[in-house]
Design an enzyme around this catalytic site. Structure first.
Site: not given
Ligand SMILES: NC(=O)c1ccc[n+]([C@@H]2O[C@H](COP(=O)([O-])OP(=O)(O)OC[C@H]3O[C@@H](n4cnc5c(N)ncnc54)[C@H](OP(=O)(O)O)[C@@H]3O)[C@@H](O)[C@H]2O)c1
Length: 429
Positions: A14, A131, A136, A207
């Site tokens: 995401t 940040e 978010g 957080k």
């Molecule tokens: N989503 C939100 O709204 C939000 C808001 C604030 C903070 N965050 C933070 O942002 C970070 C990412 O969140 P997200 O929602 O984007 O997570 P996500 O959609 O689950 O994406 C995680 C990504 O990491 C990759 N990944 C997982 N294990 C891996 C590995 N061993 N080697 C290489 N790549 C790997 C996954 O690959 P694949 O795609 O190939 O599976 C995926 O592309 C987290 O720390 C989360 O807490 C998220």
């Protein structure tokens, strides 16, 4: 114009894809604001073949995030994988040791290992910016480390988990019980793979621990956050609280007291007409109180592709501009280990009691509260729930958590309760 700032992005979910899209869509705008081009050179995720709704053909693919972190053609390592250990931590440390700055959205990692990572980064003269890790799209880290740097901060509060706020506001608007709305949220994809991170208050607690460190110049101490999730909030409590002019929110509060640092994340009543009470759906809010500025209220989208990537880009542009700040706003070596303190700041409390419908029941309750040193502000008795029980609500005057604990333990001994008493703190906001 100086040389481009070259990004290596690990994690293309995401947030990662959101970042790629902004870099592509706003290349010219980012170059103007940064004084140099911002480009992506290398990317990594788990599955190379996944369709990611973005053109990634111009970037070098690496199976291993650590290879991105160490690559010679990467200046800034952008960690968007997640997790409080493992590959996220390994790759960030590898990037710092290879002389790269780091941008991350990973609150779990910072809450658990923020102090060690900050010390490592600062000993190597590198930056870690985050940040996006708290609330978010809301620029709360920048507000606290920079804009409010002239203030002694007395209290930080926030509704910082959009999923919990969605569940609580939906329960109220649709009159549905917790279990039904939880299931809805699951089907809408709002819950983390492990839902206790959301509804158990852990994500929001991460957080809060990060904000406390910045606010009070202390080392991040997630283990000291008193955490209670929203699982026990019932539709009855939501309705009764509304009757009394309150809403229930999963509220984080951090404040420094003479006894030490209080950090708690728990369901609380807040006045329905306050900014926090007016917060609906997945929106987040952070309230910061400083001695000179007074109260600041920051409100906005706490999650999602666009808002979170927006926050990541703010960090990237600051690094491109050459802005360098200590990770938590003051050198990591000068952050003190806070004395954790259990919540002792007095507050009013909401008590919901289901009493046997018999003479003298209310008097027994009043005696227990009196013995605990608790005085009653308001008491309301509702019509009979069943043949033999009546719900009674009590709003206390300000009292201590210890006095409430004492009363909650003593109340069942009156022999007039038909179920366990429910108590919720009423937070002054
Ligand atoms: N989503 C939100 O709204 C939000 C808001 C604030 C903070 N965050 C933070 O942002 C970070 C990412 O969140 P997200 O929602 O984007 O997570 P996500 O959609 O689950 O994406 C995680 C990504 O990491 C990759 N990944 C997982 N294990 C891996 C590995 N061993 N080697 C290489 N790549 C790997 C996954 O690959 P694949 O795609 O190939 O599976 C995926 O592309 C987290 O720390 C989360 O807490 C998220």
């Amino acid at each position: 114009m100086s040389s481009p700032l070259r990004l290596g992005i690990a994690g293309l979910g995401t947030v990662g894809i959101g970042v790629v899209k902004i870099v592509q869509k706003h290349a010219e705008l980012l170059a103007r604001r940064s004084g140099r081009d911002v480009t992506i050179t290398a990317i990594s995720a788990r599955d190379r073949l996944k369709n990611r709704d973005a053109d990634l053909s111009a970037y070098r693919w690496e199976n291993d995030p650590v290879a991105v972190a160490r690559a010679d053609d990467v200046d800034v390592f952008v960690e968007l994988i997640g997790g409080d250990n493992g590959i996220a931590r390994d790759s960030i440390e590898a990037a710092l040791r290879a002389g790269k700055d780091v941008v991350t959205a990973n609150k779990a990692l910072l809450a658990m290992h923020g102090q060690d990572l900050a010390e490592l980064a600062e000993s190597l003269g590198r930056a870690i910016r985050f940040e996006a890790a708290v609330a978010g799209g809301i620029p709360v880290i920048k507000a606290m480390t920079e804009s409010l740097a002239g203030n002694d901060i007395s209290r930080v509060m926030g509704v910082m988990n959009g999923t919990c706020n969605y569940i609580l506001t939906r329960m109220e608007s649709a009159g549905l019980p917790y279990e039904a709305v939880f299931e809805e949220a699951r089907q809408l994809g709002y819950l983390e793979a492990d839902p206790t991170l959301d509804v158990g208050g852990i994500d929001a607690g991460h957080k809060l621990a990060i904000l406390s460190a910045i606010a009070f110049g202390t080392q991040v101490d997630f283990g000291a956050v008193e955490i209670e999730g929203i699982e026990r909030v019932s539709i009855d409590d939501i309705r009764r609280a509304a009757d009394l002019g309150y809403r229930i929110k999963l509220l984080g509060v951090a404040q420094m007291t003479a006894r030490g640092l209080e950090q708690r994340m728990s369901p609380c009543l807040v006045p329905a007409d306050s900014p926090l009470g007016q917060l609906h759906g997945g929106t987040n809010m952070v309230v910061v109180e400083g001695d000179s500025v007074g109260q600041i209220v920051l409100r906005g989208a706490g999650a999602g592709e666009g808002p979170t990537a927006s926050a990541v880009l703010s960090d990237i542009v600051e690094i491109a501009r050459g802005v360098r700040l200590p990770v938590f706003g003051q050198p990591a070596a000068s952050l003190t280990a806070a004395q954790p303190a259990r919540t002792a700041v007095p507050a009013a409390y909401y008590l919901r009691l289901e009493l046997q419908d018999k003479p003298g029941a209310l008097a027994k309750i009043a005696t227990v509260l009196g013995d605990a040193g608790i005085s009653i502000d308001r008491m309301r008795q509702y019509g009979q729930h069943s043949d033999s029980s009546v719900p009674v609500l009590v709003v206390t005057h300000k009292t201590t958590p210890d006095a409430i604990d004492f009363a909650i333990e003593a109340l069942p001994r009156t022999g007039v309760l038909v179920s366990d008493p429910v108590e919720l703190r009423i937070e002054e906001v």
